[in-house]
Design a protein around this motif. Sequence first.
Motif, PDB file in Angstrom:
ATOM      1  N   GLY A  24       0.782  -1.230   0.000  1.00  0.00           N
ATOM      2  CA  GLY A  24       0.000   0.000   0.000  1.00  0.00           C
ATOM      3  C   GLY A  24       0.812   1.277   0.000  1.00  0.00           C
ATOM      4  O   GLY A  24       0.251   2.365  -0.145  1.00  0.00           O
ATOM      5  N   ARG A  25       2.142   1.146   0.154  1.00  0.00           N
ATOM      6  CA  ARG A  25       2.991   2.327   0.225  1.00  0.00           C
ATOM      7  C   ARG A  25       4.196   2.163  -0.680  1.00  0.00           C
ATOM      8  O   ARG A  25       4.712   1.058  -0.841  1.00  0.00           O
ATOM      9  N   THR A  26       4.618   3.280  -1.249  1.00  0.00           N
ATOM     10  CA  THR A  26       5.833   3.286  -2.058  1.00  0.00           C
ATOM     11  C   THR A  26       6.993   3.576  -1.125  1.00  0.00           C
ATOM     12  O   THR A  26       7.151   4.700  -0.633  1.00  0.00           O
ATOM     13  N   LEU A  27       7.804   2.584  -0.870  1.00  0.00           N
ATOM     14  CA  LEU A  27       8.793   2.679   0.197  1.00  0.00           C
ATOM     15  C   LEU A  27       9.890   3.694  -0.073  1.00  0.00           C
ATOM     16  O   LEU A  27      10.498   4.190   0.888  1.00  0.00           O
ATOM     17  N   ASP A  28      10.179   4.025  -1.320  1.00  0.00           N
ATOM     18  CA  ASP A  28      11.274   4.980  -1.546  1.00  0.00           C
ATOM     19  C   ASP A  28      10.891   6.385  -1.091  1.00  0.00           C
ATOM     20  O   ASP A  28      11.747   7.265  -1.031  1.00  0.00           O
ATOM     21  N   TYR A  29       9.648   6.599  -0.749  1.00  0.00           N
ATOM     22  CA  TYR A  29       9.203   7.882  -0.204  1.00  0.00           C
ATOM     23  C   TYR A  29       9.555   8.013   1.273  1.00  0.00           C
ATOM     24  O   TYR A  29       9.575   9.109   1.824  1.00  0.00           O
ATOM     25  N   TYR A  30       9.845   6.883   1.912  1.00  0.00           N
ATOM     26  CA  TYR A  30      10.022   6.849   3.359  1.00  0.00           C
ATOM     27  C   TYR A  30      11.455   6.514   3.762  1.00  0.00           C
ATOM     28  O   TYR A  30      12.157   5.774   3.061  1.00  0.00           O
ATOM     29  N   ALA A  31      11.836   7.043   4.921  1.00  0.00           N
ATOM     30  CA  ALA A  31      13.008   6.506   5.598  1.00  0.00           C
ATOM     31  C   ALA A  31      12.589   5.185   6.237  1.00  0.00           C
ATOM     32  O   ALA A  31      11.503   5.093   6.816  1.00  0.00           O
ATOM     33  N   ILE A  32      13.412   4.191   6.097  1.00  0.00           N
ATOM     34  CA  ILE A  32      13.097   2.856   6.618  1.00  0.00           C
ATOM     35  C   ILE A  32      14.102   2.485   7.703  1.00  0.00           C
ATOM     36  O   ILE A  32      15.321   2.620   7.516  1.00  0.00           O
ATOM     37  N   GLY A  33      13.582   2.022   8.802  1.00  0.00           N
ATOM     38  CA  GLY A  33      14.421   1.547   9.891  1.00  0.00           C
ATOM     39  C   GLY A  33      14.226   0.064  10.117  1.00  0.00           C
ATOM     40  O   GLY A  33      13.140  -0.469   9.883  1.00  0.00           O
ATOM     41  N   TRP A  34      15.289  -0.588  10.522  1.00  0.00           N
ATOM     42  CA  TRP A  34      15.206  -1.980  10.964  1.00  0.00           C
ATOM     43  C   TRP A  34      15.466  -2.004  12.476  1.00  0.00           C
ATOM     44  O   TRP A  34      16.421  -1.379  12.963  1.00  0.00           O
ATOM     45  N   GLU A  44      15.727  -2.631  19.967  1.00  0.00           N
ATOM     46  CA  GLU A  44      16.978  -1.979  19.560  1.00  0.00           C
ATOM     47  C   GLU A  44      16.878  -1.592  18.090  1.00  0.00           C
ATOM     48  O   GLU A  44      16.431  -2.381  17.258  1.00  0.00           O
ATOM     49  N   LYS A  45      17.330  -0.398  17.778  1.00  0.00           N
ATOM     50  CA  LYS A  45      17.398   0.006  16.377  1.00  0.00           C
ATOM     51  C   LYS A  45      18.675  -0.552  15.773  1.00  0.00           C
ATOM     52  O   LYS A  45      19.769  -0.270  16.253  1.00  0.00           O
ATOM     53  N   VAL A  46      18.521  -1.310  14.728  1.00  0.00           N
ATOM     54  CA  VAL A  46      19.652  -1.949  14.067  1.00  0.00           C
ATOM     55  C   VAL A  46      20.293  -1.005  13.067  1.00  0.00           C
ATOM     56  O   VAL A  46      21.524  -0.918  12.975  1.00  0.00           O
ATOM     57  N   GLY A  47      19.445  -0.298  12.320  1.00  0.00           N
ATOM     58  CA  GLY A  47      19.960   0.616  11.330  1.00  0.00           C
ATOM     59  C   GLY A  47      18.827   1.239  10.551  1.00  0.00           C
ATOM     60  O   GLY A  47      17.660   0.931  10.773  1.00  0.00           O
ATOM     61  N   CYS A  48      19.181   2.138   9.627  1.00  0.00           N
ATOM     62  CA  CYS A  48      18.164   2.827   8.848  1.00  0.00           C
ATOM     63  C   CYS A  48      18.752   3.283   7.522  1.00  0.00           C
ATOM     64  O   CYS A  48      19.974   3.337   7.358  1.00  0.00           O
ATOM     65  N   ILE A  49      17.843   3.603   6.603  1.00  0.00           N
ATOM     66  CA  ILE A  49      18.229   4.124   5.307  1.00  0.00           C
ATOM     67  C   ILE A  49      17.340   5.321   5.019  1.00  0.00           C
ATOM     68  O   ILE A  49      16.124   5.275   5.212  1.00  0.00           O
ATOM     69  N   SER A  50      17.937   6.399   4.542  1.00  0.00           N
ATOM     70  CA  SER A  50      17.174   7.618   4.312  1.00  0.00           C
ATOM     71  C   SER A  50      16.343   7.517   3.043  1.00  0.00           C
ATOM     72  O   SER A  50      16.585   6.671   2.173  1.00  0.00           O
ATOM     73  N   SER A  51      15.383   8.422   2.928  1.00  0.00           N
ATOM     74  CA  SER A  51      14.549   8.470   1.728  1.00  0.00           C
ATOM     75  C   SER A  51      15.170   9.342   0.651  1.00  0.00           C
ATOM     76  O   SER A  51      14.853   9.185  -0.523  1.00  0.00           O
ATOM     77  N   SER A  52      16.042  10.255   1.029  1.00  0.00           N
ATOM     78  CA  SER A  52      16.548  11.238   0.078  1.00  0.00           C
ATOM     79  C   SER A  52      17.701  10.706  -0.778  1.00  0.00           C
ATOM     80  O   SER A  52      17.645  10.767  -2.005  1.00  0.00           O
ATOM     81  N   ASP A  53      18.721  10.176  -0.104  1.00  0.00           N
ATOM     82  CA  ASP A  53      19.915   9.747  -0.841  1.00  0.00           C
ATOM     83  C   ASP A  53      20.406   8.371  -0.425  1.00  0.00           C
ATOM     84  O   ASP A  53      21.550   8.015  -0.730  1.00  0.00           O
TER      85      ASP A  53
END
Length: 117
Positions: A24-34, A44-53
């Motif tokens: 239901g969502r286009t993930l490249d619009y969002y910052a995603i965290g694991w 615990e936050k393992v890591g994340c990836i930004s939406s911009s770059d």
Amino acid sequence: QLVESGGGLVQPGGSLRLSCTSSGRTLDYYAIGWFRQAPGKEREKVGCISSSDDTTHYADSVKGRFTISRDNAKNTVYLQMNSLKPEDTAVYYCAARESWKVRYDYWGQGTQVTVSS
């Protein structure tokens, strides 16, 4: 809203790749965290990836072993986990947030990762 897959049982030193998708969502619009949560422990936050770059950040406990990446054509974010240790055993979750927010508003149901011989 988000769906994780790819968990399972792996021996110490092994690898797994987790996937996070959404219908239901286009993930490249969002910052995603694991994130991960082991029994009796705080999440615990393992890591994340930004939406911009696609800048990534990792917890010290996984730096150099885990890698987060995107495949926008597949609307999927991956968590590649190498050199797994028993202490990596946990339920792993992906979560999404709009770039201007701090809080992750959208979560998956989690996938179990067990590292054991």
